[in-house]
Design a protein around this motif. Structure first.
Motif, PDB file in Angstrom:
ATOM      1  N   ALA A  59      -8.953  -1.829   1.088  1.00 20.79           N
ATOM      2  CA  ALA A  59      -7.828  -2.568   1.664  1.00 20.79           C
ATOM      3  C   ALA A  59      -6.845  -3.061   0.613  1.00 20.79           C
ATOM      4  O   ALA A  59      -5.757  -3.531   0.960  1.00 20.79           O
ATOM      5  CB  ALA A  59      -8.351  -3.759   2.472  1.00 20.79           C
ATOM      6  N   ASP A  60      -7.182  -2.947  -0.657  1.00 23.44           N
ATOM      7  CA  ASP A  60      -6.307  -3.424  -1.727  1.00 23.44           C
ATOM      8  C   ASP A  60      -4.991  -2.639  -1.722  1.00 23.44           C
ATOM      9  O   ASP A  60      -4.994  -1.405  -1.626  1.00 23.44           O
ATOM     10  CB  ASP A  60      -7.003  -3.249  -3.080  1.00 23.44           C
ATOM     11  CG  ASP A  60      -6.165  -3.796  -4.212  1.00 23.44           C
ATOM     12  OD1 ASP A  60      -5.346  -3.029  -4.770  1.00 23.44           O
ATOM     13  OD2 ASP A  60      -6.315  -4.985  -4.537  1.00 23.44           O
ATOM     14  N   PRO A  61      -3.851  -3.318  -1.806  1.00 18.09           N
ATOM     15  CA  PRO A  61      -2.550  -2.630  -1.766  1.00 18.09           C
ATOM     16  C   PRO A  61      -2.408  -1.549  -2.844  1.00 18.09           C
ATOM     17  O   PRO A  61      -1.822  -0.496  -2.584  1.00 18.09           O
ATOM     18  CB  PRO A  61      -1.541  -3.754  -1.974  1.00 18.09           C
ATOM     19  CG  PRO A  61      -2.247  -4.997  -1.530  1.00 18.09           C
ATOM     20  CD  PRO A  61      -3.690  -4.782  -1.844  1.00 18.09           C
ATOM     21  N   GLN A  62      -2.940  -1.785  -4.031  1.00 18.33           N
ATOM     22  CA  GLN A  62      -2.825  -0.786  -5.095  1.00 18.33           C
ATOM     23  C   GLN A  62      -3.674   0.451  -4.787  1.00 18.33           C
ATOM     24  O   GLN A  62      -3.247   1.576  -5.011  1.00 18.33           O
ATOM     25  CB  GLN A  62      -3.236  -1.391  -6.445  1.00 18.33           C
ATOM     26  CG  GLN A  62      -3.033  -0.462  -7.614  1.00 18.33           C
ATOM     27  CD  GLN A  62      -1.578  -0.135  -7.880  1.00 18.33           C
ATOM     28  OE1 GLN A  62      -0.670  -0.839  -7.494  1.00 18.33           O
ATOM     29  NE2 GLN A  62      -1.354   0.975  -8.552  1.00 18.33           N
ATOM     30  N   ALA A  63      -4.870   0.247  -4.246  1.00 21.37           N
ATOM     31  CA  ALA A  63      -5.716   1.377  -3.869  1.00 21.37           C
ATOM     32  C   ALA A  63      -5.068   2.192  -2.758  1.00 21.37           C
ATOM     33  O   ALA A  63      -5.120   3.427  -2.763  1.00 21.37           O
ATOM     34  CB  ALA A  63      -7.097   0.886  -3.435  1.00 21.37           C
ATOM     35  N   ILE A  64      -4.427   1.509  -1.820  1.00 20.40           N
ATOM     36  CA  ILE A  64      -3.719   2.193  -0.741  1.00 20.40           C
ATOM     37  C   ILE A  64      -2.536   2.971  -1.303  1.00 20.40           C
ATOM     38  O   ILE A  64      -2.336   4.145  -0.984  1.00 20.40           O
ATOM     39  CB  ILE A  64      -3.258   1.187   0.338  1.00 20.40           C
ATOM     40  CG1 ILE A  64      -4.486   0.591   1.045  1.00 20.40           C
ATOM     41  CG2 ILE A  64      -2.317   1.850   1.334  1.00 20.40           C
ATOM     42  CD1 ILE A  64      -4.173  -0.598   1.926  1.00 20.40           C
TER      43      ILE A  64
ATOM     44  N   ASN B 136     -19.695  14.988  10.019  1.00 18.00           N
ATOM     45  CA  ASN B 136     -19.403  13.598   9.666  1.00 18.00           C
ATOM     46  C   ASN B 136     -18.283  13.540   8.637  1.00 18.00           C
ATOM     47  O   ASN B 136     -18.186  14.401   7.775  1.00 18.00           O
ATOM     48  CB  ASN B 136     -20.645  12.924   9.066  1.00 18.00           C
ATOM     49  CG  ASN B 136     -21.817  12.947  10.011  1.00 18.00           C
ATOM     50  OD1 ASN B 136     -21.732  12.503  11.128  1.00 18.00           O
ATOM     51  ND2 ASN B 136     -22.923  13.499   9.543  1.00 18.00           N
ATOM     52  N   ARG B 137     -17.470  12.508   8.733  1.00 25.66           N
ATOM     53  CA  ARG B 137     -16.444  12.241   7.726  1.00 25.66           C
ATOM     54  C   ARG B 137     -16.944  11.067   6.898  1.00 25.66           C
ATOM     55  O   ARG B 137     -17.189   9.988   7.417  1.00 25.66           O
ATOM     56  CB  ARG B 137     -15.102  11.892   8.377  1.00 25.66           C
ATOM     57  CG  ARG B 137     -14.543  12.956   9.307  1.00 25.66           C
ATOM     58  CD  ARG B 137     -14.028  14.158   8.615  1.00 25.66           C
ATOM     59  NE  ARG B 137     -12.827  13.832   7.866  1.00 25.66           N
ATOM     60  CZ  ARG B 137     -12.229  14.663   7.038  1.00 25.66           C
ATOM     61  NH1 ARG B 137     -12.712  15.866   6.857  1.00 25.66           N
ATOM     62  NH2 ARG B 137     -11.162  14.315   6.379  1.00 25.66           N
ATOM     63  N   LEU B 138     -17.130  11.291   5.594  1.00 26.10           N
ATOM     64  CA  LEU B 138     -17.669  10.260   4.717  1.00 26.10           C
ATOM     65  C   LEU B 138     -16.568   9.682   3.844  1.00 26.10           C
ATOM     66  O   LEU B 138     -15.815  10.426   3.216  1.00 26.10           O
ATOM     67  CB  LEU B 138     -18.768  10.847   3.830  1.00 26.10           C
ATOM     68  CG  LEU B 138     -19.956  11.466   4.557  1.00 26.10           C
ATOM     69  CD1 LEU B 138     -20.936  12.038   3.555  1.00 26.10           C
ATOM     70  CD2 LEU B 138     -20.626  10.444   5.442  1.00 26.10           C
ATOM     71  N   PRO B 139     -16.467   8.350   3.796  1.00 25.92           N
ATOM     72  CA  PRO B 139     -15.467   7.743   2.914  1.00 25.92           C
ATOM     73  C   PRO B 139     -15.845   7.988   1.466  1.00 25.92           C
ATOM     74  O   PRO B 139     -17.010   7.863   1.083  1.00 25.92           O
ATOM     75  CB  PRO B 139     -15.510   6.262   3.269  1.00 25.92           C
ATOM     76  CG  PRO B 139     -16.857   6.045   3.871  1.00 25.92           C
ATOM     77  CD  PRO B 139     -17.251   7.350   4.509  1.00 25.92           C
ATOM     78  N   SER B 140     -14.873   8.393   0.697  1.00 21.06           N
ATOM     79  CA  SER B 140     -15.073   8.688  -0.717  1.00 21.06           C
ATOM     80  C   SER B 140     -13.922   8.109  -1.511  1.00 21.06           C
ATOM     81  O   SER B 140     -12.903   7.706  -0.954  1.00 21.06           O
ATOM     82  CB  SER B 140     -15.146  10.199  -0.932  1.00 21.06           C
ATOM     83  OG  SER B 140     -16.178  10.763  -0.157  1.00 21.06           O
ATOM     84  N   VAL B 141     -14.072   8.088  -2.817  1.00 19.35           N
ATOM     85  CA  VAL B 141     -13.036   7.561  -3.701  1.00 19.35           C
ATOM     86  C   VAL B 141     -12.609   8.675  -4.642  1.00 19.35           C
ATOM     87  O   VAL B 141     -13.444   9.319  -5.266  1.00 19.35           O
ATOM     88  CB  VAL B 141     -13.571   6.362  -4.527  1.00 19.35           C
ATOM     89  CG1 VAL B 141     -12.494   5.822  -5.453  1.00 19.35           C
ATOM     90  CG2 VAL B 141     -14.084   5.277  -3.602  1.00 19.35           C
ATOM     91  N   ARG B 142     -11.309   8.908  -4.723  1.00 21.97           N
ATOM     92  CA  ARG B 142     -10.822   9.954  -5.624  1.00 21.97           C
ATOM     93  C   ARG B 142     -10.755   9.420  -7.042  1.00 21.97           C
ATOM     94  O   ARG B 142     -10.763   8.209  -7.266  1.00 21.97           O
ATOM     95  CB  ARG B 142      -9.472  10.490  -5.175  1.00 21.97           C
ATOM     96  CG  ARG B 142      -8.306   9.591  -5.452  1.00 21.97           C
ATOM     97  CD  ARG B 142      -6.986  10.367  -5.256  1.00 21.97           C
ATOM     98  NE  ARG B 142      -5.868   9.528  -5.574  1.00 21.97           N
ATOM     99  CZ  ARG B 142      -5.415   9.308  -6.801  1.00 21.97           C
ATOM    100  NH1 ARG B 142      -5.972   9.894  -7.826  1.00 21.97           N
ATOM    101  NH2 ARG B 142      -4.396   8.510  -7.008  1.00 21.97           N
ATOM    102  N   ALA B 143     -10.674  10.300  -7.989  1.00 21.26           N
ATOM    103  CA  ALA B 143     -10.552   9.901  -9.391  1.00 21.26           C
ATOM    104  C   ALA B 143      -9.234   9.153  -9.587  1.00 21.26           C
ATOM    105  O   ALA B 143      -8.218   9.509  -8.985  1.00 21.26           O
ATOM    106  CB  ALA B 143     -10.596  11.128 -10.286  1.00 21.26           C
ATOM    107  N   PRO B 144      -9.206   8.120 -10.407  1.00 22.61           N
ATOM    108  CA  PRO B 144      -7.996   7.320 -10.566  1.00 22.61           C
ATOM    109  C   PRO B 144      -6.884   8.012 -11.347  1.00 22.61           C
ATOM    110  O   PRO B 144      -5.727   7.647 -11.221  1.00 22.61           O
ATOM    111  CB  PRO B 144      -8.472   6.068 -11.310  1.00 22.61           C
ATOM    112  CG  PRO B 144      -9.715   6.491 -11.998  1.00 22.61           C
ATOM    113  CD  PRO B 144     -10.331   7.548 -11.142  1.00 22.61           C
ATOM    114  N   MET B 145      -7.219   9.029 -12.147  1.00 20.19           N
ATOM    115  CA  MET B 145      -6.165   9.692 -12.900  1.00 20.19           C
ATOM    116  C   MET B 145      -5.534  10.796 -12.057  1.00 20.19           C
ATOM    117  O   MET B 145      -6.205  11.443 -11.269  1.00 20.19           O
ATOM    118  CB  MET B 145      -6.678  10.250 -14.227  1.00 20.19           C
ATOM    119  CG  MET B 145      -7.740  11.287 -14.107  1.00 20.19           C
ATOM    120  SD  MET B 145      -9.291  10.448 -13.947  1.00 20.19           S
ATOM    121  CE  MET B 145     -10.421  11.744 -14.228  1.00 20.19           C
TER     122      MET B 145
END
Length: 72
Positions: free
Chosen positions: A12-17, A31-40
């Motif tokens: 929910a963080d504005p920067q992450a969005i 299933n759709r699994l929430p994941s996090v992409r690489a920051p670069m």
């Protein structure tokens, strides 16, 4: 120093969005699994995300078989 966020707070963080950090990836079982992409972000060689991280023990048999073949 910064606060320690929960996963929900992080997504929910504005920067992450703004950076599009959340990915919802298909696990191949419907299933759709929430994941996090690489920051670069590299414009010349963008990363491709085709599947989520493996489930616990998902590839254990294949890895052990490969290690056994390599040890021979």
């Amino acid at each position: 120093a910064s606060p320690i966020n929960t996963i929900g707070q992080m997504f929910a963080d504005p920067q992450a969005i703004a950076r599009g950090m959340r990915l919802d990836l298909d696990d191949g079982h419907g299933n759709r699994l929430p994941s996090v992409r690489a920051p670069m972000v590299m414009s010349g060689t963008p990363l491709v995300y085709e599947r989520p991280s493996p489930r616990l023990g998902e590839h254990t048999a294949e890895i052990l078989a490969e290690l056994e073949r390599a040890a021979k």
